[in-house]
Design a protein around this motif. Structure first.
Motif, PDB file in Angstrom:
ATOM      1  N   VAL A 267       0.854  -1.187   0.000  1.00 18.67           N
ATOM      2  CA  VAL A 267       0.000   0.000   0.000  1.00 18.67           C
ATOM      3  C   VAL A 267       0.888   1.235   0.000  1.00 18.67           C
ATOM      4  CG1 VAL A 267      -1.770   1.296   1.236  1.00 18.67           C
ATOM      5  CG2 VAL A 267      -1.858  -1.195   1.215  1.00 18.67           C
ATOM      6  N   ASP A 268       0.779   2.031  -1.047  1.00 22.66           N
ATOM      7  CA  ASP A 268       1.576   3.241  -1.183  1.00 22.66           C
ATOM      8  C   ASP A 268       1.099   4.290  -0.172  1.00 22.66           C
ATOM      9  OD1 ASP A 268       2.998   5.451  -1.949  1.00 22.66           O
ATOM     10  OD2 ASP A 268       2.286   5.495  -4.019  1.00 22.66           O
ATOM     11  N   SER A 269       2.022   4.775   0.639  1.00 14.23           N
ATOM     12  CA  SER A 269       1.663   5.778   1.655  1.00 14.23           C
ATOM     13  C   SER A 269       1.168   7.078   1.036  1.00 14.23           C
ATOM     14  CB  SER A 269       2.861   6.069   2.561  1.00 14.23           C
ATOM     15  OG  SER A 269       3.137   4.950   3.388  1.00 14.23           O
ATOM     16  N   GLU A 270       1.496   7.320  -0.234  1.00 13.50           N
ATOM     17  CA  GLU A 270       1.041   8.540  -0.895  1.00 13.50           C
ATOM     18  C   GLU A 270      -0.411   8.459  -1.349  1.00 13.50           C
ATOM     19  OE1 GLU A 270       2.899  11.361  -1.130  1.00 13.50           O
ATOM     20  OE2 GLU A 270       4.216  10.212   0.192  1.00 13.50           O
ATOM     21  N   THR A 271      -1.079   7.356  -1.023  1.00 17.27           N
ATOM     22  CA  THR A 271      -2.481   7.196  -1.442  1.00 17.27           C
ATOM     23  C   THR A 271      -3.449   7.138  -0.267  1.00 17.27           C
ATOM     24  OG1 THR A 271      -2.359   4.760  -1.439  1.00 17.27           O
ATOM     25  CG2 THR A 271      -1.729   5.895  -3.471  1.00 17.27           C
ATOM     26  N   VAL A 272      -2.967   7.329   0.968  1.00 22.18           N
ATOM     27  CA  VAL A 272      -3.790   7.088   2.162  1.00 22.18           C
ATOM     28  C   VAL A 272      -4.003   8.378   2.949  1.00 22.18           C
ATOM     29  CG1 VAL A 272      -4.034   5.718   4.278  1.00 22.18           C
ATOM     30  CG2 VAL A 272      -2.872   4.737   2.293  1.00 22.18           C
ATOM     31  N   ILE A 273      -5.245   8.566   3.423  1.00 23.75           N
ATOM     32  CA  ILE A 273      -5.552   9.685   4.312  1.00 23.75           C
ATOM     33  C   ILE A 273      -6.253   9.159   5.565  1.00 23.75           C
ATOM     34  CG2 ILE A 273      -5.761  11.354   2.452  1.00 23.75           C
ATOM     35  CD1 ILE A 273      -8.922  10.332   4.206  1.00 23.75           C
ATOM     36  N   ARG A 274      -6.250   9.989   6.605  1.00 17.00           N
ATOM     37  CA  ARG A 274      -7.015   9.698   7.824  1.00 17.00           C
ATOM     38  C   ARG A 274      -8.114  10.748   7.955  1.00 17.00           C
ATOM     39  NH1 ARG A 274      -6.220   6.996  12.669  1.00 17.00           N
ATOM     40  NH2 ARG A 274      -4.102   6.448  12.025  1.00 17.00           N
TER      41      ARG A 274
ATOM     42  N   GLU B  74     -13.012   7.791  13.407  1.00 15.60           N
ATOM     43  CA  GLU B  74     -11.915   7.937  12.458  1.00 15.60           C
ATOM     44  C   GLU B  74     -11.988   6.840  11.401  1.00 15.60           C
ATOM     45  OE1 GLU B  74      -8.042   8.277  14.091  1.00 15.60           O
ATOM     46  OE2 GLU B  74      -8.573   9.846  15.517  1.00 15.60           O
ATOM     47  N   ALA B  75     -11.409   7.113  10.248  1.00 15.78           N
ATOM     48  CA  ALA B  75     -11.309   6.117   9.185  1.00 15.78           C
ATOM     49  C   ALA B  75     -10.049   6.383   8.389  1.00 15.78           C
ATOM     50  CB  ALA B  75     -12.537   6.163   8.269  1.00 15.78           C
ATOM     51  N   LEU B  76      -9.455   5.308   7.892  1.00 13.15           N
ATOM     52  CA  LEU B  76      -8.345   5.419   6.953  1.00 13.15           C
ATOM     53  C   LEU B  76      -8.895   5.113   5.572  1.00 13.15           C
ATOM     54  CD1 LEU B  76      -5.615   3.616   9.048  1.00 13.15           C
ATOM     55  CD2 LEU B  76      -5.688   6.029   8.488  1.00 13.15           C
TER      56      LEU B  76
ATOM     57  N   ARG C 237     -10.281  18.484   0.964  1.00 11.57           N
ATOM     58  CA  ARG C 237     -11.608  18.466   1.597  1.00 11.57           C
ATOM     59  C   ARG C 237     -11.515  18.527   3.122  1.00 11.57           C
ATOM     60  NH1 ARG C 237     -15.515  14.755  -2.304  1.00 11.57           N
ATOM     61  NH2 ARG C 237     -14.560  15.416  -4.260  1.00 11.57           N
ATOM     62  N   HIS C 238     -10.372  18.926   3.609  1.00 12.51           N
ATOM     63  CA  HIS C 238     -10.192  19.114   5.053  1.00 12.51           C
ATOM     64  C   HIS C 238     -11.234  20.099   5.586  1.00 12.51           C
ATOM     65  CE1 HIS C 238      -8.226  19.444   8.899  1.00 12.51           C
ATOM     66  NE2 HIS C 238      -7.931  20.716   8.722  1.00 12.51           N
ATOM     67  N   LYS C 239     -11.956  19.679   6.594  1.00  7.89           N
ATOM     68  CA  LYS C 239     -13.000  20.459   7.261  1.00  7.89           C
ATOM     69  C   LYS C 239     -14.235  20.693   6.389  1.00  7.89           C
ATOM     70  CE  LYS C 239     -10.325  22.510  10.963  1.00  7.89           C
ATOM     71  NZ  LYS C 239     -10.052  23.699  11.774  1.00  7.89           N
ATOM     72  N   HIS C 240     -14.415  19.866   5.354  1.00  7.60           N
ATOM     73  CA  HIS C 240     -15.702  19.860   4.665  1.00  7.60           C
ATOM     74  C   HIS C 240     -16.716  19.143   5.550  1.00  7.60           C
ATOM     75  CE1 HIS C 240     -14.486  20.708   0.223  1.00  7.60           C
ATOM     76  NE2 HIS C 240     -13.809  21.472   1.074  1.00  7.60           N
ATOM     77  N   HIS C 241     -17.978  19.293   5.239  1.00  6.30           N
ATOM     78  CA  HIS C 241     -19.024  18.833   6.147  1.00  6.30           C
ATOM     79  C   HIS C 241     -19.666  17.512   5.722  1.00  6.30           C
ATOM     80  CE1 HIS C 241     -18.596  22.941   7.555  1.00  6.30           C
ATOM     81  NE2 HIS C 241     -19.283  22.603   8.628  1.00  6.30           N
ATOM     82  N   MET C 242     -19.950  16.696   6.712  1.00  7.54           N
ATOM     83  CA  MET C 242     -20.801  15.518   6.564  1.00  7.54           C
ATOM     84  C   MET C 242     -22.013  15.779   7.450  1.00  7.54           C
ATOM     85  SD  MET C 242     -20.097  11.462   7.409  1.00  7.54           S
ATOM     86  CE  MET C 242     -18.871  11.239   6.143  1.00  7.54           C
ATOM     87  N   GLY C 243     -23.099  16.198   6.829  1.00  5.49           N
ATOM     88  CA  GLY C 243     -24.224  16.665   7.624  1.00  5.49           C
ATOM     89  C   GLY C 243     -23.836  17.957   8.312  1.00  5.49           C
ATOM     90  N   SER C 244     -24.014  18.005   9.625  1.00 12.70           N
ATOM     91  CA  SER C 244     -23.672  19.208  10.387  1.00 12.70           C
ATOM     92  C   SER C 244     -22.264  19.148  10.965  1.00 12.70           C
ATOM     93  CB  SER C 244     -24.675  19.394  11.539  1.00 12.70           C
ATOM     94  OG  SER C 244     -24.642  18.262  12.403  1.00 12.70           O
ATOM     95  N   ARG C 245     -21.547  18.046  10.732  1.00 11.29           N
ATOM     96  CA  ARG C 245     -20.201  17.880  11.295  1.00 11.29           C
ATOM     97  C   ARG C 245     -19.154  18.158  10.231  1.00 11.29           C
ATOM     98  NH1 ARG C 245     -20.420  13.660  15.813  1.00 11.29           N
ATOM     99  NH2 ARG C 245     -18.180  13.623  15.528  1.00 11.29           N
ATOM    100  N   TYR C 246     -18.071  18.805  10.639  1.00  9.58           N
ATOM    101  CA  TYR C 246     -16.970  18.961   9.689  1.00  9.58           C
ATOM    102  C   TYR C 246     -15.961  17.844   9.939  1.00  9.58           C
ATOM    103  CZ  TYR C 246     -13.936  21.141  13.272  1.00  9.58           C
ATOM    104  OH  TYR C 246     -13.172  21.391  14.383  1.00  9.58           O
ATOM    105  N   ILE C 247     -15.372  17.378   8.863  1.00 10.63           N
ATOM    106  CA  ILE C 247     -14.461  16.234   8.899  1.00 10.63           C
ATOM    107  C   ILE C 247     -13.036  16.718   8.658  1.00 10.63           C
ATOM    108  CG2 ILE C 247     -13.981  13.946   7.971  1.00 10.63           C
ATOM    109  CD1 ILE C 247     -16.777  14.301   9.282  1.00 10.63           C
ATOM    110  N   GLU C 248     -12.142  16.305   9.528  1.00  8.68           N
ATOM    111  CA  GLU C 248     -10.730  16.633   9.355  1.00  8.68           C
ATOM    112  C   GLU C 248     -10.076  15.558   8.487  1.00  8.68           C
ATOM    113  OE1 GLU C 248      -8.810  18.102  13.161  1.00  8.68           O
ATOM    114  OE2 GLU C 248     -10.645  17.212  13.945  1.00  8.68           O
ATOM    115  N   VAL C 249      -9.220  15.994   7.577  1.00 10.33           N
ATOM    116  CA  VAL C 249      -8.557  15.061   6.656  1.00 10.33           C
ATOM    117  C   VAL C 249      -7.053  15.287   6.728  1.00 10.33           C
ATOM    118  CG1 VAL C 249      -8.396  14.238   4.281  1.00 10.33           C
ATOM    119  CG2 VAL C 249     -10.573  15.123   5.143  1.00 10.33           C
ATOM    120  N   TYR C 250      -6.304  14.226   7.040  1.00 12.04           N
ATOM    121  CA  TYR C 250      -4.857  14.319   7.183  1.00 12.04           C
ATOM    122  C   TYR C 250      -4.179  13.200   6.388  1.00 12.04           C
ATOM    123  CZ  TYR C 250      -6.232  17.062  11.287  1.00 12.04           C
ATOM    124  OH  TYR C 250      -6.811  17.978  12.121  1.00 12.04           O
ATOM    125  N   LYS C 251      -2.901  13.376   6.149  1.00 12.79           N
ATOM    126  CA  LYS C 251      -2.120  12.320   5.514  1.00 12.79           C
ATOM    127  C   LYS C 251      -1.962  11.140   6.474  1.00 12.79           C
ATOM    128  CE  LYS C 251       0.703  15.243   2.459  1.00 12.79           C
ATOM    129  NZ  LYS C 251       2.083  15.656   2.110  1.00 12.79           N
TER     130      LYS C 251
END
Length: 740
Positions: free
Chosen positions: A226-233, A273-275, A290-304
């Motif tokens: 699994v290439d690390s350049e393809t994964v987010i948390r 959390e999800a990978l 899409r860091h801090k975009h919303h899922m419903g009323s919650r914003y989702i943090e996206v990191y490497k």
């Protein structure tokens, strides 16, 4: 409707803008589409259709300063436009008309980069529940096509419409043309410059970019690269989110098959959390936008994240799991809280004919400990969404004497749950030893008072100093010589220990405060028990002569209740050496703990003993006879019943009741965090409750968890409350009730 084709003779050159960021940041601020400009291009005749410019009325008409300055648009002008769904209908009709005029039937989009299709149109249509036509699932990226045709130009990421137009010598006069119009005209000129007879490269538009129609589930092997350049948390997800929900959040981006791995906490529950693994690094980089975009009323943090992290969660090695997950396009449902005696026939009967399981028994996967004991978890495969939805309607229905939790699951969660349980060290079952009785005065414990705690899952390198540090201030409440380390048949630490406390209240508080707390890199389970039970297990006995796990617990305790059994004589091998506990209490890393133990040892009134067998000695234990994980629903563990100040106050009292009085117990979930006894009593007005009936639950930080346990005077009144009040609101919060 006119269809889009990857090998079409026509392109629809498409350009758009949102009410927010422009250029490389298009779509990153989650603002809505406000402008579409397009023109049909016939690649063979090099003719073009009418150039169309269409404004889009957004739900939020406020424009960013950058947008207003660059586009020249105003909220007043946009207020007269049509909403996105109608604009898309007009778009389809106009494109069909233009194609017909040119004698063509099919087309493919051509856009300036990836952002308009992937980061604007697909996410916005998904949020507004609009169904995009097939034409939006393939497109040509003009920047990539231009680079293929002119490989000596700047890298793709550095290109713009202006730079490409300048390279071919096309003159742009932004002052004479409307915003969006000059971009489309320039893009058409760039396309014509690449066509045969006008370009030595003889460029052809043959391999478009594609957008996946839906997320594909599937297993992942630990041996997979699994290439690390393809994964987010992704963090901050609603706990009930499924892999499909997460795929919808990343709509427009291509997630790898089986690329959504939901993360679980120490209690086996989703931790928000999800990978997520994407098909390439380009898609991963777009996901980070899409860091801090919303899922419903919650914003989702996206990191490497890394490929190693993804495999740790999603990778599996079990052939049984691989075979179970080999059936593709199946909906996976997780069942939790099954009776330990439940059979495949019981589960199939519980689900019923309205939700048939794929392959019958072959569609069931029971999760077990390494020694074969059931955990109460199972995964079920369904052929379609309809069957899965029928199964989910049985959430919290009763099987045997337990209510069953059902929720959507994923292939990665199956792997994660199996990996978690199968990594539990297995201690073999040994025959009952024939050994002499331990001579007095070396009695370890006696009595049915639950003034002891059992620690399970200790790191194998843990010593008594680690245990004392783990218990913190509670070390002051340990009885003299009250720490008992348990060894396996090889004379090595088994991962278990028993601690004798000064009172049952102190034992209860330790179990509440330390249960599932981390020691080094492992979480430790802490159960309250009696000295009689402790002695019985230490000496090789079992809590259940039949070898079955104890029955479900009806009280809101974190440890199993006392079980009836015949008291065995306290026995130990003759070779076993008995030591005073000082020999086993080296200088600890915590001066406070050391002082507390020293003071306790000085106050010892009777010669209690802590023992360690020598290397030749065997301390006989039966792994199946251990107290199992708390024999209640997994949702009932992992809480402190009061903030730290309240715990300290209760610890200093000798008579404070810490549990509700016996009766039918109801769990409340979804409470406002500021809800107290008064609000809950008001919520249950008419049910004859009092303050002592309510136990507010707190998390490990001492903050309200949004949950409470309520004891009702009878089972009938509890059932009535669940039927009448579950789903009702307390303040603005919808409160769920379930019978325990």
């Amino acid at each position: 409707m006119t269809a889009a084709s990857p090998h079409s003779d026509s392109l629809v050159v498409l350009f758009g803008a949102t009410a927010g960021a422009y250029g490389a940041k298009l779509g990153s601020d989650e603002r809505e589409l406000i402008l579409l400009v397009w023109q049909v291009v016939d690649l063979h005749s090099k003719k073009v259709g009418t150039l169309h410019k269409c404004l889009v009325k957004a739900d939020n008409l406020e424009l960013s300063d950058e947008c207003g300055e660059v586009t020249g648009l105003t909220p007043e002008g946009l207020s007269k436009a049509e909403p996105l769904d109608r604009v898309l209908q007009q778009f389809s009709q106009l494109v069909s008309s233009d194609l017909k005029a040119l004698g063509r039937n099919t087309y493919t989009f051509c856009t300036d980069g990836q952002l308009l299709i992937r980061q604007v149109l697909h996410p916005e249509a998904s949020k507004k529940n609009l169904l995009l036509s097939d034409s939006f699932y393939s497109f040509y990226d003009l920047r990539k096509e231009f680079h293929d045709c002119y490989p000596n130009v700047a890298p793709v990421k550095d290109q713009t419409i202006q730079s490409m137009a300048e390279y071919i010598g096309f003159r742009i006069n932004e002052a004479e043309e409307d915003f969006g119009v000059w971009q489309v005209k320039a893009m058409v000129a760039i396309i014509f410059s690449m066509l045969p007879d006008t370009c030595v490269a003889d460029h052809r538009f043959t391999v478009p970019e594609t957008v996946k129609y839906k997320y594909e589930t599937g297993p992942c092997s630990k041996s997979e690269a699994v290439d690390s350049e393809t994964v987010i948390r992704a963090r901050g997800l609603p706990w009930q989110s499924s892999d499909q929900d997460i795929a919808r959040f990343f709509k427009g981006l291509n997630i790898a098959k089986g690329g959504v791995a939901l993360c679980l906490n120490a209690q086996g529950r989703r931790n928000g959390e999800a990978l997520v693994r994407f098909v390439n690094s380009e898609q991963r980089d777009l996901a980070l936008e899409r860091h801090k975009h919303h899922m419903g009323s919650r914003y989702i943090e996206v990191y490497k994240a890394t490929g190693e992290e993804f495999l740790k969660i999603a990778g599996g090695t079990s052939n049984e799991v691989a075979q179970f997950l080999s059936k593709e396009n199946q909906v996976i449902i997780r069942m939790r809280g099954l009776p330990f005696t439940a059979t495949p026939e019981d589960v199939l009967g519980f689900l019923g004919p309205e939700c048939p399981v794929t392959g019958g028994k072959e569609g069931l996967l029971f999760v077990k400990y390494p020694d074969g004991r059931p955990t109460g978890d199972a995964f079920v495969l369904f052929a379609c969404e309809e069957y899965a939805q029928n199964a989910l309607k049985k959430h919290k229905e009763i099987l045997g004497k337990r209510y069953i939790e059902l929720f959507r699951s994923t292939a990665a969660e199956v792997q994660q749950v199996l990996n978690r349980y199968m990594s539990t060290p297995l201690i073999p079952t040994l025959p009952t030893p024939i050994i002499p009785v331990m001579p007095p005065p070396y009695t370890i414990a006696a009595g049915s008072v639950r003034d002891c705690v059992r620690l399970r899952g200790l790191p194998y390198t843990a010593g008594i100093d680690d245990i004392l540090e783990f218990m913190g201030d509670a070390t002051a409440d340990i009885k003299p010589h009250g720490v008992h380390m348990v060894l396996n048949q090889q004379g090595r630490p088994s991962g278990d220990a028993f601690i004798q406390m000064k009172s049952s209240d102190r034992a209860f508080l330790v179990a509440q405060k330390c249960h599932k707390k981390m020691m080094k890199d492992r979480y430790v389970e802490v159960f309250q028990c009696s000295g009689e039970e402790m002695n019985f297990v230490l000496m090789g006995g079992t809590l259940n002569r039949s070898g079955l796990s104890p029955p479900p617990c009806k009280l809101p305790c974190l440890s199993p209740p006392a079980y009836a059994f015949q008291t065995a004589a306290a026995v130990i091998p003759t070779e076993a050496a008995l030591y005073q506990s000082q020999a086993l209490l080296p200088q600890t890393r915590s001066q406070q703990a050391s002082a507390a133990v020293a003071a306790a040892a000085a106050a010892a009134a009777s010669p209690a003993v802590t023992y360690y067998p020598t290397q030749a000695a065997q301390l006989y234990m039966n792994y199946t006879a251990y107290y199992p994980s708390p024999p209640v629903s997994p949702t009932t563990v992992g809480y402190i019943t009061a903030p730290q100040a309240a715990v300290a106050a209760a610890a200093s009292a000798t008579h404070t009741p810490m549990l509700p009085q016996p009766g039918a117990l109801v769990r409340m979930q979804g409470l406002p965090y500021n809800a107290g006894m008064k609000e809950i009593l008001s919520f249950f007005q008419g049910y004859q409750l009092h303050g002592d009936s309510i136990l507010l639950l707190y998390n490990f930080s001492g903050q309200p968890s949004g949950e409470a346990l309520v004891t009702f005077p009878s089972l009938d009144s509890a059932k009535k409350a669940v039927a009448e009040r579950s789903g009702c609101h307390l303040g603005r919060h919808c409160v769920e009730l379930c019978l325990i």
